[in-house]
Design a protein around this motif. Structure first.
Motif, PDB file in Angstrom:
ATOM      1  N   MET A 166       0.927  -1.147  -0.170  1.00 44.85           N
ATOM      2  CA  MET A 166       0.147   0.023  -0.111  1.00 44.85           C
ATOM      3  C   MET A 166       0.765   1.071  -0.046  1.00 44.85           C
ATOM      4  SD  MET A 166      -3.398  -0.493   2.398  1.00 44.85           S
ATOM      5  CE  MET A 166      -4.757  -1.341   1.711  1.00 44.85           C
ATOM      6  N   VAL A 167       0.405   2.155  -0.557  1.00 46.91           N
ATOM      7  CA  VAL A 167       0.843   3.564  -0.512  1.00 46.91           C
ATOM      8  C   VAL A 167      -0.061   4.513   0.265  1.00 46.91           C
ATOM      9  CG1 VAL A 167       1.881   5.451  -1.895  1.00 46.91           C
ATOM     10  CG2 VAL A 167       2.154   3.323  -2.621  1.00 46.91           C
ATOM     11  N   GLN A 168       0.204   4.950   1.138  1.00 43.01           N
ATOM     12  CA  GLN A 168      -0.348   5.915   2.352  1.00 43.01           C
ATOM     13  C   GLN A 168      -0.171   7.399   1.755  1.00 43.01           C
ATOM     14  OE1 GLN A 168       0.213   5.799   6.207  1.00 43.01           O
ATOM     15  NE2 GLN A 168      -1.373   7.221   6.957  1.00 43.01           N
ATOM     16  N   ILE A 169      -1.133   7.988   1.479  1.00 42.23           N
ATOM     17  CA  ILE A 169      -1.010   9.455   0.880  1.00 42.23           C
ATOM     18  C   ILE A 169      -2.037  10.146   1.903  1.00 42.23           C
ATOM     19  CG2 ILE A 169      -1.538  10.879  -0.793  1.00 42.23           C
ATOM     20  CD1 ILE A 169      -1.011   8.653  -2.734  1.00 42.23           C
ATOM     21  N   THR A 170      -1.178  11.328   2.420  1.00 41.58           N
ATOM     22  CA  THR A 170      -1.950  12.211   3.272  1.00 41.58           C
ATOM     23  C   THR A 170      -1.852  13.537   2.813  1.00 41.58           C
ATOM     24  OG1 THR A 170      -1.121  10.778   5.159  1.00 41.58           O
ATOM     25  CG2 THR A 170      -1.986  13.015   5.661  1.00 41.58           C
ATOM     26  N   GLY A 171      -2.808  13.988   2.399  1.00 42.90           N
ATOM     27  CA  GLY A 171      -2.948  15.342   1.924  1.00 42.90           C
ATOM     28  C   GLY A 171      -3.396  16.270   2.782  1.00 42.90           C
TER      29      GLY A 171
END
Lengths: 565, 233
Positions: A166-171
Motif C-alpha cells: 500500500m501507499v499511504q498518501i496524506t494530503g
C-alpha cells in the motif's frame, strides 16, 4: 508441490523503501517530486505475498497456524486475552524465523513479479474488500557467498511471485490528496520497473505494478475494530510491521503515541506481549534508519481499556499516524483489534500452484523432448533385457562369437533396413547374399533356461506385421510402464510416438543388436580361466603357441566355415 | 507508440554450452594409470534446466554492435540506450533489460510437471540427459606439472542439443524508438555464435525478435529483418 531445487521459503516482508527506490532511480523526476518524497506525505508500506481471501478454516492443515515464541513462553497476558481453544494463536504476520541473520537482499528475480499497490487517501469510501497479504512465505533463491568473505546469507526473490502493498498518501485537503494520488499513479504506469538492488543481467528485479482502488485503511482480513469504542471496552493494538522506537521502550512508545492521538488519560494499558524484534528474513538492514534498531517485531500485541468513549475518527487517525521512526518506509504500522475472541483464524493460503498444462494438443517441442526421454529409457531397458536373455543361454547353446559378429555387422551397416536383413540372414540361403548355413542356424536353436532359443526370439521380433512386432517389443521391454514413468505429454502420447513404424522398427533393430552383442560377450567371455590374449579352441582347450592342432573331426567346421563370405 | 518485441528467440543450430562454473574435476582412475576427466556442464537455472544466462546474451549483442558500430555512427546513442553501454555525458538511463533465456513458456510447464508430479515422476537426471548431449573434446590441456607422465585430462562438455529453442524476455522501461529497435534487430541478426568452443563448430545460434506468440520461424525472420532495415527516423 515442493519448491524447485535451489529455492526456499523465507518468511517476512519487503520494506516500503524498496518500492520507494523505484521512484528514486529516475533522476529526471525533478525537485518537486523529491520534495514530495521528503515531506512525509507519501508512505510506502510493507510489501507482502499476496493471498486471495478465502473462507476461514482454522483446522485446515495446509495453513500453518503459528504462535509467537513469546506466547509459547507463557508471557501472554492473562487478564484480558486468551489463546484459541486449541492452544494456538494466529497472528497476521509470521514471526520471522531466527535462522536467518541480517542479510543483504538483492533484487527480486526477473519476470512476472507483480505488485498491486493500493493508494488511499483520507476520507475516501472503500468500495472493495481490502487485501492484506498474509506472510505465507516468500520464495527466495540463496545466492553464493560474496567474494568479500561476508558470511551473511544473501537471497534473491524467485520470479513469479505476487506481492501486495500500500501507499499511504496524506494530503492537506482533498485537492492536495488528489494531486498526490495522481502523481503516484502516473509514476507507476511504466510498463515495468527495476526493483531492488545489486542488479546484474538476469537479476534485474523486473516487476510490473498494477494499481488497485483506494482503501480507507490498511485493514486486514481479521475482524478489526470498526466504529467507536465505548468506555470500559477492552481492545487491542497489533503491530503489523516492526517498530523503530529509538531509545524509548517499545511499550512506552505505543502508549505515548496513543496518548498523543487520543489524549492523555483516554486509555489504560492492561497487558502487552512484544514479539521478538525481527531483524531477519528479507527486511533490509539498510531500511532501518541509521542509529536506530527494531524495538518490537511485527505481531506484538498491546491490550488497552478505554477510559472514555473513543470515536471512529480518533481511532482512524491513530492507525494512520503510525508509531516511531521509519514511517515513510512502512515501519510502525498498527491496526486495532477488538477484545480477544476465542481464536483468530487465518484464512488458509491457497494450495500451491502446480504447472498449468495446456488442455489441447501438446506443442511440438515437448514431443521432441519426450521422444528422446522415452527412447533413452527404452534403450536402458533394452540393455538390461539383453543381458538377462544372454545369461539364460549356456555357452554351447550359442553360436561362435565370430558368427554373431558377422550378423551384427551386417545389420549395423544398414540399420534402417535392419529387419529385412535379419530375415534374409536367418531365413536360409538366398540367391546371392552371404548367409548363415543351416548348421549355424541350428546352433542358434539351442533353447535357454526360459525355453526359447536365440533364433526363435529374433524371429518373433522380425516376423509378422508391424503390430505383431510392436506387441513383442512392448512385451519384452514393458513399453507401457516405461511410457508411464517417462512421459511429458501423457503416457498415451508417448506410446503413440513409439508405435510409428519407423520408430518401432528402429527400436526393434536396436534391441536385437543389443541381444546379439550380449550373446557375443557371453560366448566369448564365459570362461574366465583363460588369461586374456590366449585363444581358445571350440573344444575349450587353450590354444598355446606351438601346440599342433588336432584335425577337426568330420562334420565339424571352423568358425569361418559357418558362413560363406 | 512503436510496436516493440517482447522476446528474443534463440534457436540452436548446433550444440552449445554455456558454463558458469569452473570445470568440475573428477578422478576416473582406471586399472592402468590415472586419467583425469573434466566434465563441464552448461548453465542450469533454479529448476535444474539448461538456460542461457542474460549476461551471455547481452554480451553477444554488445559484441555484435562493437564489430559494426563503425559503420553506423548515427546509431551510437540508440545503441547506448538499448545495450546499456553508458556514455560519458550522462545520457538517459538504460532502456532495455534482458532476462535469462529459458525453454518456451509452452514447454516448461510440461517439464516441471514431469519432475514434480505425484505419480511416476521422471527423475530429474533423466530429463536433463534428454535435453543435453555430451561431447568429448580432444586432449587439449597440458599434463600437470607435478606429474608430467600423467595423461592429460579429457574434457566432456554437456551441451544444449541442436534444435533446442529458448526464449529470453525483453523488458522495456520505456517505449523504444524506431532507431533503437533497429539497433536491437541488427545486433540479433549479427550474433551467430555463442558459448564455448564456438570457433570449433559449436555454439551456432540464431537470434530472432518475436512478440512472444507462436510465430513461425519465417515470420520472426521477416520481422527481425524488417526492423533491421527500417529507415532512420
Amino acid at each position: 508441490m515442493p519448491l524447485p531445487p535451489g529455492q526456499q521459503r523465507v518468511s517476512g516482508a519487503i520494506p516500503g523503501s524498496w518500492l520507494r527506490g523505484v521512484f528514486a532511480r529516475d533522476v529526471s523526476q525533478g525537485d518537486n517530486w523529491n520534495r514530495l518524497m521528503d515531506s512525509g506525505k507519501v508512505r510506502f508500506l510493507f510489501l507482502r505475498p499476496a493471498v486471495p481471501a478465502a473462507d476461514s478454516a482454522a483446522d485446515d492443515a495446509r495453513f500453518p497456524v503459528r504462535s509467537l515464541p513469546a506466547l509459547a513462553s507463557a508471557r501472554w497476558p492473562e487478564t484480558a486475552v486468551s489463546a484459541g481453544p486449541d492452544g494456538s494463536f494466529w497472528l497476521v504476520h509470521d514471526a520471522l524465523a531466527a535462522g536467518f541473520s541480517d542479510s543483504i537482499q538483492t533484487g527480486p528475480g526477473p519476470a512476472d513479479s507483480s505488485h498491486a499497490v493500493y493508494a488511499f487517501g483520507t476520507g475516501s469510501d472503500a468500495d472493495t474488500a481490502p487485501r492484506l497479504s498474509l506472510a505465507s512465505g516468500l520464495q527466495a533463491l540463496p545466492l553464493p557467498l560474496s567474494n568479500s568473505g561476508d558470511n551473511q546469507p544473501q537471497y534473491a526473490l524467485a520470479p513469479g511471485q505476487d506481492l501486495v502493498g500500500m501507499v499511504q498518501i496524506t494530503g492537506d485537503d482533498g485537492a492536495d490528496a488528489s494531486y498526490l494520488i495522481r502523481s503516484v499513479r502516473d509514476r507507476l504506469r511504466a510498463p515495468c520497473h527495476s526493483f531492488g538492488s545489486h542488479h546484474r543481467p538476469g537479476q534485474d528485479g523486473i516487476v510490473t505494478v498494477s494499481i488497485g482502488p483506494q482503501q480507507p485503511r490498511e485493514a486486514s482480513l481479521l475482524q478489526f475494530q470498526n466504529g467507536r469504542i465505548y468506555a470500559g471496552t477492552v481492545f487491542r493494538v497489533l503491530l503489523t510491521s516492526p517498530l523503530l522506537a529509538g531509545d524509548t521502550d517499545a511499550v512506552e512508545a505505543v502508549c505515548a503515541a496513543m496518548d498523543a492521538a487520543l489524549g492523555a488519560g483516554s486509555t489504560r494499558l492492561l497487558a502487552s506481549t512484544m514479539s521478538i524484534p525481527a531483524v531477519s528474513g528479507l527486511e533490509t538492514a539498510a531500511a532501518v534508519p541509521h542509529g536506530s534498531s527494531i524495538s518490537a517485531g511485527e505481531g506484538s500485541v498491546l491490550v488497552f481499556e478505554a477510559l472514555r468513549q473513543l470515536e471512529d475518527h480518533e481511532l482512524l487517525r491513530f492507525e494512520h499516524s503510525g508509531i516511531g521512526l521509519g514511517l515513510a518506509d512502512g515501519f510502525g504500522r498498527v491496526v486495532l483489534l477488538p477484545a480477544p475472541a476465542d481464536a483468530m483464524h487465518a484464512r488458509p493460503a491457497p494450495a500451491p500452484t502446480t504447472a498449468t498444462l495446456p488442455s489441447d494438443q501438446p506443442p511440438p517441442d515437448v514431443m521432441m523432448y519426450q521422444e528422446r526421454l522415452v527412447l533413452r529409457a527404452c534403450m536402458a531397458e533394452a540393455r538390461r533385457f539383453a543381458r538377462d536373455l544372454a545369461a539364460s543361454f549356456r555357452v554351447d547353446q550359442l553360436p561362435p562369437p565370430a558368427v554373431l559378429r558377422r550378423l551384427s555387422a551386417a545389420v549395423a551397416r544398414q540399420p534402417e533396413n535392419g529387419i529385412p536383413v535379419l530375415r534374409e540372414w536367418l531365413g536360409g540361403r538366398a540367391k546371392d547374399a552371404p548367409l548363415l548355413r543351416r548348421d549355424a542356424l541350428d546352433a542358434m536353436g539351442g533353447k535357454g533356461s526360459h525355453g526359447t532359443s536365440l533364433r526363435a526370439w529374433i524371429q518373433s521380433h522380425i516376423d509378422g506385421e508391424s503390430r505383431q512386432r510392436f506387441a513383442a517389443l512392448s512385451r519384452d521391454l514393458g513399453l507401457e510402464a516405461l511410457c508411464r514413468s517417462h512421459h511429458l505429454a501423457g503416457p498415451k502420447s508417448a506410446l503413440n510416438s513409439l508405435k510409428v513404424p519407423a520408430a518401432a522398427d528402429g527400436l526393434t533393430v536396436a534391441l536385437v543388436l543389443e541381444v546379439i552383442e550380449a550373446a557375443i560377450a557371453r560366448a566369448s567371455g564365459a570362461d574366465t580361466s583363460v588369461p586374456p590374449g590366449e585363444a581358445r579352441t571350440r573344444e575349450g582347450k587353450p590354444n598355446r603357441p606351438g601346440r599342433r592342432r588336432k584335425p577337426s573331426r568330420p562334420g565339424r567346421r571352423t568358425a569361418r566355415q559357418w558362413s560363406d563370405a | 507508440m512503436t510496436d516493440r518485441p517482447t522476446h528474443i528467440d534463440i534457436e540452436f543450430l548446433s550444440d552449445a554450452c554455456f558454463p558458469v562454473r569452473s570445470a568440475l574435476e573428477t578422478d576416473a582412475a582406471q586399472s592402468t594409470g590415472n586419467s583425469r576427466q573434466l566434465a563441464i556442464h552448461t548453465a542450469l537455472d533454479a529448476g535444474g534446466f539448461p538456460f542461457v544466462p542474460a549476461r551471455v546474451l547481452l554480451g553477444q549483442l554488445r559484441g555484435a554492435w562493437a564489430r559494426m558500430s563503425g559503420a553506423f555512427p548515427n546509431l551510437m546513442d540508440a545503441a547506448s540506450r538499448v545495450l546499456s553501454l553508458g556514455s560519458a555525458d550522462g545520457s538517459p538511463s538504460p532502456l532495455l533489460r534482458i532476462g535469462d533465456a529459458q525453454y518456451p513458456s509452452d514447454v516448461m510447464p510440461w517439464m516441471l510437471d514431469a519432475v514434480s508430479r505425484n505419480q511416476h515422476p521422471v527423475p530429474h537426471g533423466e530429463l536433463l540427459r534428454s535435453l543435453t548431449v555430451r561431447r568429448q573434446l580432444l586432449r587439449t590441456a597440458p599434463p600437470s606439472q607435478a606429474n608430467p607422465d600423467e595423461a592429460a585430462p579429457m574434457t566432456h562438455l554437456d551441451c544444449v542439443r541442436t534444435g533446442t529453442r529458448m526464449s529470453a524476455p525483453l523488458y522495456w522501461l520505456a517505449d523504444p524508438s524506431a532507431l533503437e529497435l533497429r539497433v536491437l534487430a541488427m545486433c540479433c541478426l549479427a550474433s551467430r555464435h555463442a558459448g564455448v568452443q564456438r570457433m570449433r563448430g559449436m555454439g551456432h545460434v540464431r537470434l530472432l525478435l518475436s512478440g512472444g506468440t507462436q510465430d513461425q520461424v519465417s515470420d520472426r525472420k521477416q520481422r527481425t529483418a524488417a526492423l533491421a532495415l527500417a529507415a532512420a527516423g
